[in-house]
Motif scaffolding. Sequence first.
Motif, PDB file in Angstrom:
ATOM      1  N   GLY A 172      21.558  21.791  -3.434  1.00 44.87           N
ATOM      2  CA  GLY A 172      21.555  20.846  -4.546  1.00 44.87           C
ATOM      3  C   GLY A 172      21.487  19.424  -4.055  1.00 44.87           C
ATOM      4  N   GLY A 173      22.211  19.127  -2.953  1.00 44.59           N
ATOM      5  CA  GLY A 173      22.196  17.781  -2.418  1.00 44.59           C
ATOM      6  C   GLY A 173      20.814  17.397  -1.919  1.00 44.59           C
ATOM      7  N   CYS A 174      20.099  18.380  -1.311  1.00 49.31           N
ATOM      8  CA  CYS A 174      18.756  18.085  -0.837  1.00 49.31           C
ATOM      9  C   CYS A 174      17.830  17.768  -1.991  1.00 49.31           C
ATOM     10  CB  CYS A 174      18.207  19.275  -0.044  1.00 49.31           C
ATOM     11  SG  CYS A 174      19.009  19.532   1.563  1.00 49.31           S
ATOM     12  N   ALA A 175      17.973  18.530  -3.083  1.00 55.66           N
ATOM     13  CA  ALA A 175      17.104  18.307  -4.237  1.00 55.66           C
ATOM     14  C   ALA A 175      17.352  16.948  -4.846  1.00 55.66           C
ATOM     15  CB  ALA A 175      17.337  19.404  -5.269  1.00 55.66           C
ATOM     16  N   ALA A 176      18.642  16.572  -4.942  1.00 55.84           N
ATOM     17  CA  ALA A 176      18.987  15.302  -5.576  1.00 55.84           C
ATOM     18  C   ALA A 176      18.575  14.127  -4.712  1.00 55.84           C
ATOM     19  CB  ALA A 176      20.488  15.249  -5.860  1.00 55.84           C
ATOM     20  N   GLY A 177      18.610  14.327  -3.378  1.00 57.36           N
ATOM     21  CA  GLY A 177      18.338  13.210  -2.488  1.00 57.36           C
ATOM     22  C   GLY A 177      16.905  13.131  -2.010  1.00 57.36           C
ATOM     23  N   GLY A 178      16.027  13.978  -2.554  1.00 60.56           N
ATOM     24  CA  GLY A 178      14.646  13.976  -2.122  1.00 60.56           C
ATOM     25  C   GLY A 178      13.945  12.668  -2.438  1.00 60.56           C
ATOM     26  N   SER A 179      12.972  12.309  -1.617  1.00 63.36           N
ATOM     27  CA  SER A 179      12.236  11.065  -1.808  1.00 63.36           C
ATOM     28  C   SER A 179      11.077  11.266  -2.774  1.00 63.36           C
ATOM     29  CB  SER A 179      11.699  10.570  -0.471  1.00 63.36           C
ATOM     30  OG  SER A 179      10.847   9.458  -0.654  1.00 63.36           O
ATOM     31  N   LEU A 180      10.732  10.201  -3.487  1.00 66.14           N
ATOM     32  CA  LEU A 180       9.560  10.260  -4.366  1.00 66.14           C
ATOM     33  C   LEU A 180       8.287  10.482  -3.554  1.00 66.14           C
ATOM     34  CD1 LEU A 180       7.794   7.339  -4.271  1.00 66.14           C
ATOM     35  CD2 LEU A 180       9.879   6.520  -5.340  1.00 66.14           C
ATOM     36  N   LEU A 181       8.333  10.168  -2.258  1.00 62.97           N
ATOM     37  CA  LEU A 181       7.173  10.378  -1.402  1.00 62.97           C
ATOM     38  C   LEU A 181       6.858  11.862  -1.223  1.00 62.97           C
ATOM     39  CD1 LEU A 181       7.886   7.738   1.403  1.00 62.97           C
ATOM     40  CD2 LEU A 181       6.457   7.500  -0.633  1.00 62.97           C
ATOM     41  N   ASP A 182       7.847  12.724  -1.475  1.00 61.96           N
ATOM     42  CA  ASP A 182       7.650  14.160  -1.334  1.00 61.96           C
ATOM     43  C   ASP A 182       7.125  14.812  -2.609  1.00 61.96           C
ATOM     44  OD1 ASP A 182       8.663  14.014   1.282  1.00 61.96           O
ATOM     45  OD2 ASP A 182      10.728  14.195   0.556  1.00 61.96           O
ATOM     46  N   LYS A 183       7.037  14.060  -3.673  1.00 59.93           N
ATOM     47  CA  LYS A 183       6.606  14.617  -4.953  1.00 59.93           C
ATOM     48  C   LYS A 183       5.081  14.683  -5.033  1.00 59.93           C
ATOM     49  CE  LYS A 183      10.641  13.036  -7.559  1.00 59.93           C
ATOM     50  NZ  LYS A 183      11.008  14.355  -8.130  1.00 59.93           N
ATOM     51  N   PRO A 184       4.535  15.734  -5.649  1.00 59.39           N
ATOM     52  CA  PRO A 184       3.079  15.828  -5.785  1.00 59.39           C
ATOM     53  C   PRO A 184       2.511  14.826  -6.783  1.00 59.39           C
ATOM     54  CG  PRO A 184       4.139  17.643  -6.936  1.00 59.39           C
ATOM     55  CD  PRO A 184       5.215  16.936  -6.172  1.00 59.39           C
ATOM     56  N   SER A 185       3.347  14.394  -7.741  1.00 58.83           N
ATOM     57  CA  SER A 185       2.933  13.402  -8.742  1.00 58.83           C
ATOM     58  C   SER A 185       4.157  12.616  -9.176  1.00 58.83           C
ATOM     59  CB  SER A 185       2.278  14.076  -9.954  1.00 58.83           C
ATOM     60  OG  SER A 185       3.194  14.948 -10.599  1.00 58.83           O
ATOM     61  N   LEU A 186       3.935  11.503  -9.874  1.00 64.27           N
ATOM     62  CA  LEU A 186       5.032  10.633 -10.281  1.00 64.27           C
ATOM     63  C   LEU A 186       5.082  10.487 -11.793  1.00 64.27           C
ATOM     64  CD1 LEU A 186       4.619   7.716  -7.690  1.00 64.27           C
ATOM     65  CD2 LEU A 186       6.193   9.664  -7.561  1.00 64.27           C
ATOM     66  N   VAL A 187       6.308  10.417 -12.313  1.00 66.88           N
ATOM     67  CA  VAL A 187       6.539  10.053 -13.713  1.00 66.88           C
ATOM     68  C   VAL A 187       7.055   8.617 -13.711  1.00 66.88           C
ATOM     69  CG1 VAL A 187       7.837  10.532 -15.812  1.00 66.88           C
ATOM     70  CG2 VAL A 187       7.081  12.422 -14.360  1.00 66.88           C
ATOM     71  N   ILE A 188       6.349   7.732 -14.388  1.00 66.40           N
ATOM     72  CA  ILE A 188       6.700   6.311 -14.375  1.00 66.40           C
ATOM     73  C   ILE A 188       6.996   5.840 -15.794  1.00 66.40           C
ATOM     74  CG2 ILE A 188       5.923   3.979 -13.830  1.00 66.40           C
ATOM     75  CD1 ILE A 188       4.274   5.072 -11.586  1.00 66.40           C
ATOM     76  N   GLY A 189       8.152   5.208 -15.968  1.00 65.02           N
ATOM     77  CA  GLY A 189       8.548   4.678 -17.268  1.00 65.02           C
ATOM     78  C   GLY A 189       8.037   3.267 -17.475  1.00 65.02           C
ATOM     79  N   VAL A 190       7.405   3.008 -18.629  1.00 63.96           N
ATOM     80  CA  VAL A 190       6.907   1.678 -18.987  1.00 63.96           C
ATOM     81  C   VAL A 190       7.249   1.415 -20.450  1.00 63.96           C
ATOM     82  CG1 VAL A 190       5.012   1.697 -17.316  1.00 63.96           C
ATOM     83  CG2 VAL A 190       4.642   2.631 -19.594  1.00 63.96           C
ATOM     84  N   LYS A 191       7.119   0.155 -20.850  1.00 65.11           N
ATOM     85  CA  LYS A 191       7.372  -0.199 -22.242  1.00 65.11           C
ATOM     86  C   LYS A 191       6.166   0.199 -23.115  1.00 65.11           C
ATOM     87  CE  LYS A 191      11.492  -1.996 -22.113  1.00 65.11           C
ATOM     88  NZ  LYS A 191      11.734  -3.417 -22.341  1.00 65.11           N
ATOM     89  N   PRO A 192       6.435   0.676 -24.330  1.00 66.52           N
ATOM     90  CA  PRO A 192       5.332   1.042 -25.226  1.00 66.52           C
ATOM     91  C   PRO A 192       5.042   0.004 -26.291  1.00 66.52           C
ATOM     92  CG  PRO A 192       7.339   2.069 -26.008  1.00 66.52           C
ATOM     93  CD  PRO A 192       7.729   1.217 -24.805  1.00 66.52           C
TER      94      PRO A 192
END
Length: 274
Positions: free
Chosen positions: A29-49
Amino acid sequence: MLTFPRPRRRLLRLAAGASAVLAVLTGLGGCAAGGSLLDKPSLVIGVKPDQPGLGMKADGKYTGFDVDVATYVAAKLGKPVRFVDAPSARRETMLTQGQADLIFATYSITPQRKTKVSFAGPYYVAHQDTLVRSGESGVDNVRDLRGRKLCEVTGSNSWRRVKEERKIPVELVRSKSYKTCVDDLLAGRLDAVSTDDLILAGFSTGQTKIVNAPFSDERYGVGIRNGDPDGCEAVNKALTEMYQDGTARKLLQRWFAKSGLALNYTVPQFEGCG
């Protein structure tokens, strides 16, 4: 040497086994929580609508300066991106609960916010100013707001800069967004909207005007979960390249050249990625 009856020994072995399994699960669980965004295949980015010029959503598509900066950074990281709404009141929650990997949403870096999330950038330094109705002649600077009705957006710190930091006695009128603030301003339900000049520039029309009396620096940071210094450094590298290759200048001119604001085209001084 201590000895235990057979049933007691069996219970001890079972407890030890359970502890080992728990330790493994906790480690995973600690590894999952501490993973870097660099390891993700894609990113979810929050912006104003709902902030013209910065982040607007229409027909399911997001546009604006923040959206363009986020798109540039994601491309430099080699990641496809999916955008989601990031209201002011939910930005920290979205990061801490894993609903977004990054936040590009006029997210000013403050000591209070840094206790909950980390920041890359800033990618721009805006300045707080004041928006009033075009016929208003009694407000030349922030101190002229004394006794007037000022918008308070949930999750935003802008009203605090007026009432708490500068001790100006204003009457606060709560709102869920700056779009609603401007609607209330035009309807006469409040007297002024005070926040970052880039936000105000998007809402400035023939019916409203910016006072052009800035009184603070607002460092727009990239919100990122705590514990990802590698991801933070990668974002900062991308932002540096954005200024060096001229993209930042092009984007700022594209979205704000007609606003009359004095735009800054140099790389801001970054926060440290601790």
